[in-house]
Structure formats: structure tokens, C-alpha cells
Design a protein around this motif. Structure first.
Motif, mmCIF file in Angstrom:
data_model
loop_
_atom_site.group_PDB
_atom_site.id
_atom_site.type_symbol
_atom_site.label_atom_id
_atom_site.label_comp_id
_atom_site.label_asym_id
_atom_site.label_seq_id
_atom_site.Cartn_x
_atom_site.Cartn_y
_atom_site.Cartn_z
ATOM 1 N N ILE A 64 0.836 -1.200 0.000
ATOM 2 C CA ILE A 64 0.000 0.000 0.000
ATOM 3 C C ILE A 64 0.872 1.252 0.000
ATOM 4 O O ILE A 64 0.670 2.173 -0.818
ATOM 5 C CB ILE A 64 -0.936 0.015 1.225
ATOM 6 N N GLU A 65 1.842 1.289 0.890
ATOM 7 C CA GLU A 65 2.681 2.480 1.020
ATOM 8 C C GLU A 65 3.515 2.725 -0.231
ATOM 9 O O GLU A 65 3.610 3.868 -0.713
ATOM 10 C CB GLU A 65 3.573 2.344 2.255
ATOM 11 N N SER A 66 4.105 1.677 -0.792
ATOM 12 C CA SER A 66 4.941 1.861 -1.981
ATOM 13 C C SER A 66 4.090 2.229 -3.199
ATOM 14 O O SER A 66 4.507 3.035 -4.041
ATOM 15 C CB SER A 66 5.747 0.596 -2.263
ATOM 16 N N THR A 67 2.895 1.661 -3.286
ATOM 17 C CA THR A 67 2.009 1.979 -4.416
ATOM 18 C C THR A 67 1.549 3.420 -4.343
ATOM 19 O O THR A 67 1.563 4.149 -5.350
ATOM 20 C CB THR A 67 0.781 1.050 -4.420
ATOM 21 N N ARG A 68 1.139 3.858 -3.172
ATOM 22 C CA ARG A 68 0.679 5.240 -3.024
ATOM 23 C C ARG A 68 1.794 6.240 -3.295
ATOM 24 O O ARG A 68 1.553 7.300 -3.901
ATOM 25 C CB ARG A 68 0.091 5.437 -1.627
ATOM 26 N N ALA A 69 2.983 5.914 -2.877
ATOM 27 C CA ALA A 69 4.114 6.813 -3.125
ATOM 28 C C ALA A 69 4.410 6.914 -4.618
ATOM 29 O O ALA A 69 4.629 8.008 -5.160
ATOM 30 C CB ALA A 69 5.345 6.325 -2.362
ATOM 31 N N ALA A 70 4.422 5.772 -5.313
ATOM 32 C CA ALA A 70 4.727 5.770 -6.740
ATOM 33 C C ALA A 70 3.615 6.411 -7.567
ATOM 34 O O ALA A 70 3.856 6.897 -8.679
ATOM 35 C CB ALA A 70 4.961 4.338 -7.208
ATOM 36 N N ALA A 71 2.385 6.412 -7.039
ATOM 37 C CA ALA A 71 1.235 6.926 -7.799
ATOM 38 C C ALA A 71 1.033 8.427 -7.641
ATOM 39 O O ALA A 71 0.162 8.995 -8.308
ATOM 40 C CB ALA A 71 -0.031 6.195 -7.362
ATOM 41 N N ARG A 72 1.820 9.088 -6.824
ATOM 42 C CA ARG A 72 1.594 10.521 -6.578
ATOM 43 C C ARG A 72 1.602 11.381 -7.841
ATOM 44 O O ARG A 72 0.818 12.329 -7.944
ATOM 45 C CB ARG A 72 2.637 11.041 -5.589
ATOM 46 N N PRO A 73 2.445 11.087 -8.848
ATOM 47 C CA PRO A 73 2.409 11.934 -10.061
ATOM 48 C C PRO A 73 1.136 11.777 -10.873
ATOM 49 O O PRO A 73 0.818 12.631 -11.703
ATOM 50 C CB PRO A 73 3.629 11.446 -10.859
ATOM 51 N N PHE A 74 0.407 10.682 -10.675
ATOM 52 C CA PHE A 74 -0.775 10.408 -11.497
ATOM 53 C C PHE A 74 -2.026 10.920 -10.789
ATOM 54 O O PHE A 74 -2.677 10.199 -10.045
ATOM 55 C CB PHE A 74 -0.887 8.906 -11.773
ATOM 56 N N THR A 75 -2.337 12.181 -11.039
ATOM 57 C CA THR A 75 -3.426 12.821 -10.315
ATOM 58 C C THR A 75 -4.732 12.877 -11.100
ATOM 59 O O THR A 75 -5.803 12.936 -10.508
ATOM 60 C CB THR A 75 -3.034 14.249 -9.933
ATOM 61 N N ASP A 76 -4.645 12.864 -12.441
ATOM 62 C CA ASP A 76 -5.864 12.986 -13.233
ATOM 63 C C ASP A 76 -5.662 12.345 -14.601
ATOM 64 O O ASP A 76 -4.612 11.749 -14.888
ATOM 65 C CB ASP A 76 -6.288 14.444 -13.382
ATOM 66 N N LYS A 77 -6.656 12.485 -15.464
ATOM 67 C CA LYS A 77 -6.638 11.871 -16.792
ATOM 68 C C LYS A 77 -5.477 12.382 -17.632
ATOM 69 O O LYS A 77 -4.822 11.615 -18.347
ATOM 70 C CB LYS A 77 -7.962 12.139 -17.507
ATOM 71 N N ALA A 78 -5.179 13.683 -17.547
ATOM 72 C CA ALA A 78 -4.099 14.259 -18.338
ATOM 73 C C ALA A 78 -2.756 13.645 -17.959
ATOM 74 O O ALA A 78 -1.928 13.328 -18.826
ATOM 75 C CB ALA A 78 -4.066 15.773 -18.157
ATOM 76 N N ALA A 79 -2.532 13.461 -16.662
ATOM 77 C CA ALA A 79 -1.272 12.877 -16.196
ATOM 78 C C ALA A 79 -1.139 11.429 -16.658
ATOM 79 O O ALA A 79 -0.050 10.993 -17.062
ATOM 80 C CB ALA A 79 -1.181 12.967 -14.682
ATOM 81 N N LEU A 80 -2.238 10.691 -16.615
ATOM 82 C CA LEU A 80 -2.198 9.300 -17.062
ATOM 83 C C LEU A 80 -1.923 9.214 -18.559
ATOM 84 O O LEU A 80 -1.105 8.407 -19.010
ATOM 85 C CB LEU A 80 -3.523 8.604 -16.743
ATOM 86 N N THR A 81 -2.594 10.049 -19.324
ATOM 87 C CA THR A 81 -2.411 10.040 -20.776
ATOM 88 C C THR A 81 -0.976 10.375 -21.148
ATOM 89 O O THR A 81 -0.377 9.753 -22.036
ATOM 90 C CB THR A 81 -3.379 11.038 -21.443
ATOM 91 N N ALA A 82 -0.408 11.340 -20.452
ATOM 92 C CA ALA A 82 0.978 11.732 -20.722
ATOM 93 C C ALA A 82 1.945 10.599 -20.424
ATOM 94 O O ALA A 82 3.026 10.512 -21.034
ATOM 95 C CB ALA A 82 1.334 12.960 -19.891
ATOM 96 N N ALA A 83 1.565 9.712 -19.498
ATOM 97 C CA ALA A 83 2.437 8.592 -19.122
ATOM 98 C C ALA A 83 2.167 7.344 -19.947
ATOM 99 O O ALA A 83 2.742 6.284 -19.677
ATOM 100 C CB ALA A 83 2.259 8.277 -17.638
ATOM 101 N N GLY A 84 1.303 7.433 -20.956
ATOM 102 C CA GLY A 84 1.066 6.295 -21.839
ATOM 103 C C GLY A 84 -0.140 5.456 -21.490
ATOM 104 O O GLY A 84 -0.353 4.388 -22.078
ATOM 105 N N TYR A 85 -0.970 5.903 -20.555
ATOM 106 C CA TYR A 85 -2.180 5.159 -20.195
ATOM 107 C C TYR A 85 -3.342 5.594 -21.088
ATOM 108 O O TYR A 85 -3.468 6.770 -21.443
ATOM 109 C CB TYR A 85 -2.541 5.394 -18.724
#
Length: 361
Positions: A202-223
Motif C-alpha cells: 500500500i505504502e509503496s504503491t501510493r508513493a509511486a502513484a503521486r504523479p498520477f493525479t488525473d486523466k491528463a497525467a495518465l495520458t501523458a504517461a502512456g495510459y
């Protein structure tokens, strides 16, 4: 406009039926993690809106008979699903709790049965009828039902990672079991080691996910969206196709999927979702937190040629409306903020009453 009392009756029956259909359309979105329920709600919504419009504007006796029949079937199904359950549908095999959304639909359609029967008995004709303010009697409560959260009763078990049992000589560490990070989760059968591994994930996932805040951030990362962002849908899934078969599993730096709450541009990312490699089954899930880490899969989803965009669901042995059946590998949600049903709950696992056993997919 409706000019007489007799013609007002079928208009009201049709409006009530359309209102129930709109609530069911909204309910389809609240079942975004259960494709069978999405299809069931969507079909019910289309049928009710269609026959409601016909009954209100061209109220022939056959049309009114169908209107009454459709609403009667929907009402009976609701009553059974809230009392004894509907064993023919896995997601409704156990009795559901009564919520504002489903109760609104039931009131609209059951009232539609009564009003429709009165209109049928009056011998309405095929002559077209205009609209009237009577529509507000059905559409106003329908709007309430459409915006109300959908609740679930006790759900069905997810597959649990590993054996999910604690040996007799083991004990659950009181400090870990009571850690706020597990709030809402059932830790009764978890060992100290399982809780330690679950908390670390849980802790490592939440830390790694901090940059992914919305749809724009996900799209920019290839999602990219899998295409489940329908109107009124409560959640939308995004997948990074490059991570699906990269040899990495349960890697916080290579999360295969993220889930947004809502479908608009500003919808927040609320959950990470790990997906195992193609071809793996529930027998292959890693033992992380035992029963606490509740893995799930989908055996009834149909995909387009890319394999990462939804095209339909399996109905009566066929993909509807299109696509190819491809059962998913096991998946595991990790919520990025507090969740009433715990950090590994499924999408449907929000209401506290539904948290005891999770959901099957």
C-alpha cells in the motif's frame, strides 16, 4: 400539450417508465466493475425509455400492455433481489440492501404498472398525444435516483492470494491489525507477515502513484481508457499496454492500470490496479496479504482487436454488441486514499454494509 384527463393517464404512465429507465442507465455506471450488471441495467434502461416514450405519445392498447409488462417484470426482479436473491445472476445471488437509487427506480416502475393498467383499461387509442407538465412528476424523482449512490448488500468472495489461512501457532499482530491503513478491511485471518507485506505494498504503491493525479497525467504517461467511461459511469479504467506483458508483476513503478472516479477531464485518480501477465489465472496470484489482498478477474468481457479496449460483454454465449471474449488475468486494486471497505476493495465495495466479503467478478 395534453388536453384532457384521459390522455393525461398514459402520458404519466410513459413518463414514470422513462424515469425508471433513466435511473437504470445511471445504475449501469455504478456497476462498472461488473460487466454483467452493466449490460443488465443498460438493456433495462433502453427498453424502459423506449416503451415509455411510445406509451406516452402513441398509447395503443398493445403498447400499454408491453409497458405494464416490462415494469412488472422489473419490479418483481427488484423484490426478489432484495429478499431472496436472483441465483440466475451471480452478482444478485445474495439479497441486496435497499438503496435510494434502486428504490427510486422501483417506485417509478411499480407506479407505472398501476397507472399503465388504468390507461389500458380505459382503452386508449393510437392517436398521437403531446407532452405535458406531468413529465415532471416522474423526471424529478428520476433525477434524484440518478444522482443517488448505489448500495450493495453483502457481496461475494473474491479469490484470495495464497492459502489465506493462518496456522494455529500464528497470531495477528494487534498493532498491525489495528493500523488505520487497513481501516475497513477484514484482517481477522491475516498473519503478521501478511499484514506487513500488505502494508508495504500500500505504502509503496501510493508513493509511486503521486504523479498520477488525473486523466491528463495518465495520458501523458502512456495510459489509455479501456472505453468504460460511459455517461453516468462512476469509474473509468486506464491501462498502459506496455506494462501488460513486460515480465514485471506487482511493481509500483510499473502499475498496469489506474482507475478514475468519474469520467470528466478533472476526475481524480483513486486506485491503482495491478494486473498479472497474460494467461495467468487465480491459481497464480502471489501470496501478499492472504485474504486481505483480494484479487479478482473477469470472465465475461469482450475486447476489440487491440485487446485493451472494451467492445462488449458475453451474453448467452455471444459477445454483445461486438468483440472477442478474453478472460482477464487476476487483478488487484490498491486504493490511493481511505476506502470504507479497505485498501484492496473492488470498485463496488464502497458502502460499509457491503464490506464483509467483497465481490466476485
Amino acid at each position: 400539450m395534453v388536453t384532457d384527463r384521459a390522455s393525461a393517464i398514459p402520458v404519466l404512465a410513459g413518463a414514470l417508465t422513462v424515469g425508471a429507465g433513466l435511473v437504470h442507465a445511471s445504475a449501469a455506471g455504478t456497476h462498472g466493475d461488473n460487466s454483467t450488471m452493466v449490460a443488465l441495467m443498460a438493456v433495462t434502461a433502453v427498453v424502459q425509455v423506449a416503451i415509455g416514450m411510445v406509451g406516452a405519445t402513441r398509447p395503443s392498447r398493445p403498447a400499454l400492455a408491453v409497458l405494464v409488462g416490462v415494469n412488472l417484470i422489473a419490479s418483481a426482479a427488484w423484490i426478489l433481489s432484495r429478499t431472496s436473491g436472483l441465483p440466475v445472476i451471480d452478482a444478485l445471488a445474495q439479497p441486496e440492501a435497499v438503496g435510494l437509487q434502486d428504490l427510486t427506480a422501483m417506485v417509478l416502475e411499480s407506479t407505472g404498472v398501476v397507472v399503465g393498467a388504468i390507461a389500458f383499461a380505459a382503452g386508449s387509442s393510437r392517436k398521437p398525444i403531446g407532452f405535458s407538465p406531468l413529465w415532471t412528476l416522474a423526471l424529478v424523482p428520476a433525477l434524484i435516483g440518478m444522482t443517488a449512490p448505489h448500495t450493495h448488500a453483502e457481496g461475494h468472495e473474491h479469490g484470495a492470494g495464497g492459502s489465506g489461512h493462518v496456522a494455529a501457532h500464528e497470531h495477528v499482530a494487534a498493532d498491525l491489525a489495528g493500523d488505520p491503513i487497513f481501516a475497513g478491511a477484514n484482517t481477522d485471518h491475516a498473519s503478521e507477515k501478511e499484514l506487513e507485506r500488505a502494508k508495504a505494498l500500500i505504502e509503496s504503491t501510493r508513493a509511486a502513484a503521486r504523479p498520477f493525479t488525473d486523466k491528463a497525467a495518465l495520458t501523458a504517461a502512456g495510459y489509455r481508457s479501456i472505453g468504460d467511461g460511459f455517461p453516468f459511469t462512476t469509474h473509468e479504467h486506464f491501462i498502459n499496454a506496455d506494462y501488460l506483458n513486460d515480465g514485471r508483476e506487482v511493481d509500483p513503478n510499473h502499475v498496469e492500470s489506474f482507475v478514475l472516479e468519474g469520467t470528466g477531464p478533472g476526475a481524480p485518480v483513486v486506485s491503482a490496479m495491478y494486473i498479472l501477465e497474460k494467461g495467468e489465472t487465480m491459481d497464480d496470484v502471489p501470496d501478499i496479504g492472504g485474504d486481505v489482498t483480494t484479487w479478482h478477474d473477469h470472465q465475461d468481457l469482450c475486447w476489440d482487436e487491440s485487446g485493451v479496449r472494451l467492445a462488449g460483454v458475453l451474453m448467452n454465449g455471444r459477445c454483445f454488441p461486438s468483440g472477442t471474449l478474453r478472460p482477464t488475468p487476476p487483478m488487484l486494486h490498491v486504493w490511493l486514499a481511505d476506502n470504507k471497505c479497505g485498501p484492496f476493495a473492488g470498485i463496488e465495495g464502497h458502502p460499509a454494509a457491503a464490506c464483509a466479503a467483497g465481490h466476485t467478478h
